[in-house]
Design a protein around this motif. Sequence first.
Motif, mmCIF file in Angstrom:
data_model
loop_
_atom_site.group_PDB
_atom_site.id
_atom_site.type_symbol
_atom_site.label_atom_id
_atom_site.label_comp_id
_atom_site.label_asym_id
_atom_site.label_seq_id
_atom_site.Cartn_x
_atom_site.Cartn_y
_atom_site.Cartn_z
ATOM 1 N N ASN A 11 0.841 -1.210 0.000
ATOM 2 C CA ASN A 11 0.000 0.000 0.000
ATOM 3 C C ASN A 11 0.871 1.254 0.000
ATOM 4 N N CYS A 12 1.970 1.217 0.759
ATOM 5 C CA CYS A 12 2.893 2.363 0.783
ATOM 6 C C CYS A 12 3.686 2.438 -0.519
ATOM 7 N N TYR A 13 4.045 1.277 -1.039
ATOM 8 C CA TYR A 13 4.801 1.229 -2.297
ATOM 9 C C TYR A 13 4.035 1.891 -3.445
ATOM 10 N N LYS A 14 2.717 1.730 -3.470
ATOM 11 C CA LYS A 14 1.918 2.386 -4.524
ATOM 12 C C LYS A 14 2.256 3.879 -4.580
ATOM 13 N N VAL A 15 2.311 4.498 -3.405
ATOM 14 C CA VAL A 15 2.554 5.946 -3.331
ATOM 15 C C VAL A 15 3.992 6.259 -3.765
ATOM 16 N N ARG A 16 4.938 5.434 -3.305
ATOM 17 C CA ARG A 16 6.339 5.666 -3.683
ATOM 18 C C ARG A 16 6.533 5.513 -5.191
ATOM 19 N N LEU A 17 5.841 4.530 -5.779
ATOM 20 C CA LEU A 17 5.979 4.280 -7.224
ATOM 21 C C LEU A 17 5.410 5.442 -8.032
ATOM 22 N N LEU A 50 -5.401 4.965 11.760
ATOM 23 C CA LEU A 50 -4.057 4.723 12.316
ATOM 24 C C LEU A 50 -3.231 3.742 11.473
ATOM 25 N N ARG A 51 -3.417 3.811 10.171
ATOM 26 C CA ARG A 51 -2.654 2.925 9.279
ATOM 27 C C ARG A 51 -1.783 3.735 8.339
ATOM 28 N N VAL A 52 -0.762 3.072 7.800
ATOM 29 C CA VAL A 52 0.037 3.674 6.741
ATOM 30 C C VAL A 52 -0.440 3.084 5.407
ATOM 31 N N PRO A 53 -0.305 3.824 4.314
ATOM 32 C CA PRO A 53 0.359 5.111 4.167
ATOM 33 C C PRO A 53 -0.507 6.286 4.602
ATOM 34 N N VAL A 54 0.195 7.340 5.050
ATOM 35 C CA VAL A 54 -0.425 8.653 5.237
ATOM 36 C C VAL A 54 0.509 9.663 4.589
ATOM 37 N N LEU A 55 -0.062 10.510 3.751
ATOM 38 C CA LEU A 55 0.735 11.547 3.093
ATOM 39 C C LEU A 55 0.393 12.886 3.720
ATOM 40 N N VAL A 56 1.400 13.587 4.192
ATOM 41 C CA VAL A 56 1.176 14.932 4.734
ATOM 42 C C VAL A 56 1.686 15.929 3.698
ATOM 43 N N LEU A 57 0.760 16.757 3.212
ATOM 44 C CA LEU A 57 1.116 17.728 2.179
ATOM 45 C C LEU A 57 1.944 18.853 2.788
ATOM 46 N N ASP A 58 2.551 19.638 1.926
ATOM 47 C CA ASP A 58 3.416 20.718 2.427
ATOM 48 C C ASP A 58 2.640 21.757 3.233
ATOM 49 N N ASP A 59 1.312 21.844 2.987
ATOM 50 C CA ASP A 59 0.516 22.804 3.770
ATOM 51 C C ASP A 59 -0.037 22.177 5.055
ATOM 52 N N GLY A 60 0.366 20.937 5.350
ATOM 53 C CA GLY A 60 -0.009 20.309 6.622
ATOM 54 C C GLY A 60 -1.228 19.399 6.546
ATOM 55 N N ARG A 61 -1.974 19.461 5.439
ATOM 56 C CA ARG A 61 -3.136 18.563 5.336
ATOM 57 C C ARG A 61 -2.659 17.131 5.151
ATOM 58 N N SER A 66 -4.308 4.368 0.548
ATOM 59 C CA SER A 66 -3.373 4.375 -0.579
ATOM 60 C C SER A 66 -4.025 4.820 -1.887
ATOM 61 N N ASN A 67 -5.211 4.300 -2.174
ATOM 62 C CA ASN A 67 -5.809 4.621 -3.472
ATOM 63 C C ASN A 67 -6.320 6.062 -3.528
ATOM 64 N N ALA A 68 -6.715 6.620 -2.391
ATOM 65 C CA ALA A 68 -7.097 8.037 -2.353
ATOM 66 C C ALA A 68 -5.867 8.905 -2.598
ATOM 67 N N ILE A 69 -4.730 8.482 -2.056
ATOM 68 C CA ILE A 69 -3.486 9.239 -2.278
ATOM 69 C C ILE A 69 -3.096 9.173 -3.759
ATOM 70 N N ILE A 154 -3.111 4.852 -12.600
ATOM 71 C CA ILE A 154 -3.065 4.452 -11.183
ATOM 72 C C ILE A 154 -3.809 3.142 -10.943
ATOM 73 N N ALA A 155 -4.664 2.726 -11.861
ATOM 74 C CA ALA A 155 -5.280 1.392 -11.726
ATOM 75 C C ALA A 155 -4.181 0.329 -11.796
ATOM 76 N N ASP A 156 -3.262 0.477 -12.734
ATOM 77 C CA ASP A 156 -2.157 -0.477 -12.855
ATOM 78 C C ASP A 156 -1.230 -0.390 -11.645
ATOM 79 N N ILE A 157 -0.932 0.820 -11.221
ATOM 80 C CA ILE A 157 -0.022 0.995 -10.073
ATOM 81 C C ILE A 157 -0.612 0.322 -8.845
ATOM 82 N N SER A 158 -1.915 0.554 -8.612
ATOM 83 C CA SER A 158 -2.564 -0.012 -7.427
ATOM 84 C C SER A 158 -2.526 -1.540 -7.461
ATOM 85 N N LEU A 159 -2.852 -2.123 -8.589
ATOM 86 C CA LEU A 159 -2.903 -3.592 -8.652
ATOM 87 C C LEU A 159 -1.531 -4.236 -8.780
#
Length: 197
Positions: A11-17, A50-61, A66-69, A154-159
């Motif tokens: 799930n975290c790898y999706k975001v890194r990829l 309370l799970r990873v991944p969590v992405l914190v944007l530069d503005d703090g949001r 994973s798929n929402a990210i 991102i469909a391919d990345i996720s799967l």
Amino acid sequence: MLLYDNALSGNCYKVRLLASHLGLELERRELDVVDRSNRAEVLGGLNPALRVPVLVLDDGRALAESNAILYYLADGTEYFPSEGFERAQVVQWLMFEQYSHEPNVATPRFWLHFGIEVDPSVLAERQRLGGLALAALDEHLAGRVFLVGDRYSIADISLYAYTHVADEGGFDIGQYASIRAWLGRVKERPGYVPITG
Ligand SMILES: N[C@@H](CCC(=O)N[C@@H](CS)C(=O)NCC(=O)O)C(=O)O
């Protein structure tokens, strides 16, 4: 941007990829996925689950799931189609990934990798359901280059994230010819990074 991450997590790898494809720099903060004792302290206020991944944007949001990210980062780029029906098809595969694929393909890998004891019949049932998900994916990929509109998205990345390490969960990917060919195509995409990267 800051990614609360785990090196082994698909799930975290999706975001890194995706970030690598997009040339985005991510600061990574590693969290343990077995010892969760500091989860509330670290992720409280960022992700109610309370799970990873969590992405914190530069503005703090903060954004979790994973798929929402993937959706957020890919919107407006070549990794998310602009046409309405194709966008919906991408969401279809993101839903499939979370409901039919990830719980049954990733969870056996997690149990086996960390030596977590589970009732063998529970493991076998997850593997059976995971096999059905992989067969469905294989069938869809037959005669196609990528999952939606024959363009990498991102469909391919996720799967890809948990399919390419499915053998670690006791699945034999060798029996799925279309999946195997697709895995090779994903690996050739510019900016590809391995899960260990
Ligand atoms: N649906 C979530 C699942 C996230 C998830 O299960 N994360 C795992 C790592 S892959 C985790 O944080 N496990 C430890 C825990 O549940 O506390 C997503 O797609 O991001």
